[in-house]
Design an enzyme around this catalytic site. Sequence first.
Site, short mmCIF file in Angstrom:
data_model
loop_
_atom_site.label_atom_id
_atom_site.label_comp_id
_atom_site.label_asym_id
_atom_site.label_seq_id
_atom_site.Cartn_x
_atom_site.Cartn_y
_atom_site.Cartn_z
N GLY A 161 0.82 -1.22 0.00
CA GLY A 161 0.00 0.00 0.00
C GLY A 161 0.85 1.26 0.00
O GLY A 161 2.03 1.23 0.32
N GLY A 225 0.50 -8.75 -4.50
CA GLY A 225 0.60 -10.03 -5.22
C GLY A 225 1.77 -10.01 -6.19
O GLY A 225 2.61 -9.11 -6.18
N GLY A 249 6.16 -3.19 3.17
CA GLY A 249 5.75 -3.57 4.51
C GLY A 249 6.09 -5.01 4.87
O GLY A 249 7.01 -5.60 4.29
N ASP A 250 5.32 -5.55 5.80
CA ASP A 250 5.64 -6.90 6.30
C ASP A 250 5.61 -7.94 5.19
O ASP A 250 6.50 -8.79 5.08
CB ASP A 250 4.70 -7.29 7.45
CG ASP A 250 3.22 -7.10 7.11
OD1 ASP A 250 2.91 -6.44 6.10
OD2 ASP A 250 2.39 -7.63 7.86
N THR A 252 6.03 -7.43 1.95
CA THR A 252 7.16 -7.16 1.05
C THR A 252 8.46 -7.72 1.62
O THR A 252 9.28 -8.29 0.90
CB THR A 252 7.31 -5.64 0.86
OG1 THR A 252 6.08 -5.12 0.39
CG2 THR A 252 8.41 -5.30 -0.12
N THR A 278 5.33 1.07 6.36
CA THR A 278 4.00 0.69 6.81
C THR A 278 3.34 1.88 7.47
O THR A 278 3.84 2.38 8.47
CB THR A 278 4.00 -0.48 7.81
OG1 THR A 278 2.82 -0.41 8.61
CG2 THR A 278 5.19 -0.45 8.74
N ASP A 280 0.67 1.73 8.99
CA ASP A 280 0.07 1.23 10.23
C ASP A 280 1.07 1.14 11.39
O ASP A 280 0.68 0.85 12.51
CB ASP A 280 -0.53 -0.17 10.00
CG ASP A 280 -1.66 -0.17 8.99
OD1 ASP A 280 -2.11 0.93 8.62
OD2 ASP A 280 -2.10 -1.26 8.58
#
EC number: 2.7.1.11
Length: 558
Positions: A161, A225, A249-250, A252, A278, A280
Amino acid sequence: MDLITKKSSSTHTNSDPVAFSSSSSPTSKNSFTVSSTSALSCANMYPSFNSRSLSSKNLTASKFQPKIVKGDGGYVLEDVPHFTDYISADDDLRTYPNPLQDNPAYAVVKQYFVDVDDTVAQQTVQTRTSERGIHFRRAGPREKVYFESDEVHACIVTCGGLCPGLNTVIREIVCGLYHMYGATRILGIEGGYRGFYARNTVPLTPKVVNDIHKRGGTILGTSRGGHDTSKIVDSIQDRGINQVYIIGGDGTQKGASVIYEEIKRRGLKVAVVGIPKTIDNDIAIIDRSFGFDTAVEEAQRAINAAHVESESIENGVGLVKLMGRHSGFIAMYATLASRDVDCCLIPESPFYLEGPGGLFEYMEKRLKENGHMVIVIAEGAGQEMLTESMRSMDQQDASGNKLLQDVGLWISQRIKDHFKRRHKMVINLKYIDPTYMIRAVPSNASDNVYCTLLAQSAVHGAMAGYTGFIVGPVNGRHAYIPFYRVTEKQNNVVITDRMWARLLSSTHQPSFSSLNDIVEEKEDEKQEPATTTKNNLPNGLQNGGYLKFNPISLNRIV
Ligand SMILES: Nc1ncnc2c1ncn2[C@@H]1O[C@H](COP(=O)(O)OP(=O)(O)O)[C@@H](O)[C@H]1O
Ligand SMILES: O=P(O)(O)OC[C@H]1O[C@](O)(COP(=O)(O)O)[C@@H](O)[C@@H]1O
Ligand SMILES: [Mg+2]
């Protein structure tokens, strides 16, 4: 392209201290012992490997080999891989003086180069009898580098994201490579992981990236994906890339870890470096993630709007949904910063609506005494209640992340229904969902500086021959952290910590649980097998006060 023969697995596995005592070794001269928790050598890991036929399904991130160095007083260094671990010094693995020593900007800096023994402690709060505990290798420029300037061929990819600051990290990797190390061949991979094999690349120069930090998003594009390990590594190998910077992020970083393992298996002199992204703030170990500060600041605008709307009308309720799939950090910090929020709901702290101590009871009280109120809800909060009431299916995005229901719409309706049914009272609820607006803004000043440090630390690490690591601040000091430490668990708000207590005492909202519940849940978790997971997280102490949710018991009162 440098294709350098692997060291023979029988003589140089990670458990062999010889691997760390060669003249080119970056590790300490001190008498540390080095061990690996796995006896598998790299060559044994994929016995019948066919490089063109494997996908990420076959290559899993779990096959890492931790590189643990132990020293006096309970000192533990969780080190990151280095070229010298799997490429022999005989195989042209040469070192060169760091070009920064001739750079006028840095020449006057006292002790500019990081000492090989410098590490960063994970625990800074100690008691008199504490052991020295876990450390990570300190980030920064080394005296010797493993690439000549014109040998470097780097690439940068952004995945997952959006997050404020992505463009700043891209910019500073490019400028760092150019201006600090004289490296000029840098490719941008377009559209996330699948861009390695299905999209175009774009050459990146300081001129191309000059203004991009003023824009939100990522100039490279991103995707979920599409992670196909062998296709990605084939592409890296075919293009002659030898430094891969992966911003994500996690998910990736799990992908980056598998790419590193495959590169090591093929014996390639290619540095794989992760820059954790991230919004978040759900990546473990590091102090905070870039873009988080910007997100909290931007969320204030939505909270202010909710406050203005709610206080201008009778029985006004302003409801703001913020991002946070599994971790409620944005909601918690935005609430604490604002002081206009009466209730903050996050995934880590299950709540209920009806009955004593529930949300509706609190709302009735608050509206009676104040005439209006503001609620902040993280997108992942209360998902179990929604799933129950909406009988939804388990849907996933292209990366395998659970797709969430809109908790904001759901709770808005429940609140309206409740007040109409129970109190024959019309409440004026304004629901604001600023999530994508927050994610799309450019990073603020503090995040820009932070992104610069991240990018430069990443470049220094790759130039120094480190690989298979992510970079990030640990207790304020930038460090190189092995992939597995940030992919094995998520960072969650610990509701038994002081920060959540500060929030509860600032909003005066109910805690929705008693101390007994928390203690009981912790006891339950201890008895569960270590493999039990919630949202792929190991249960137990890592989750601290993360309360487990029991939809059946809550159904009684919902
Ligand atoms: N376990 C995994 N192994 C390999 N690749 C993964 C894994 N999880 C996610 N990825 C890849 O990482 C990329 C980003 O993942 P995603 O979860 O969407 O975002 P983020 O990295 O921001 O958490 C996607 O291209 C996805 O295919
Ligand atoms: O709609 P999208 O693009 O899939 O993104 C939604 C998700 O992305 C996030 O902003 C961050 O997710 P990642 O960092 O894992 O990519 C979450 O908070 C949110 O649930
Ligand atoms: Mg993620």
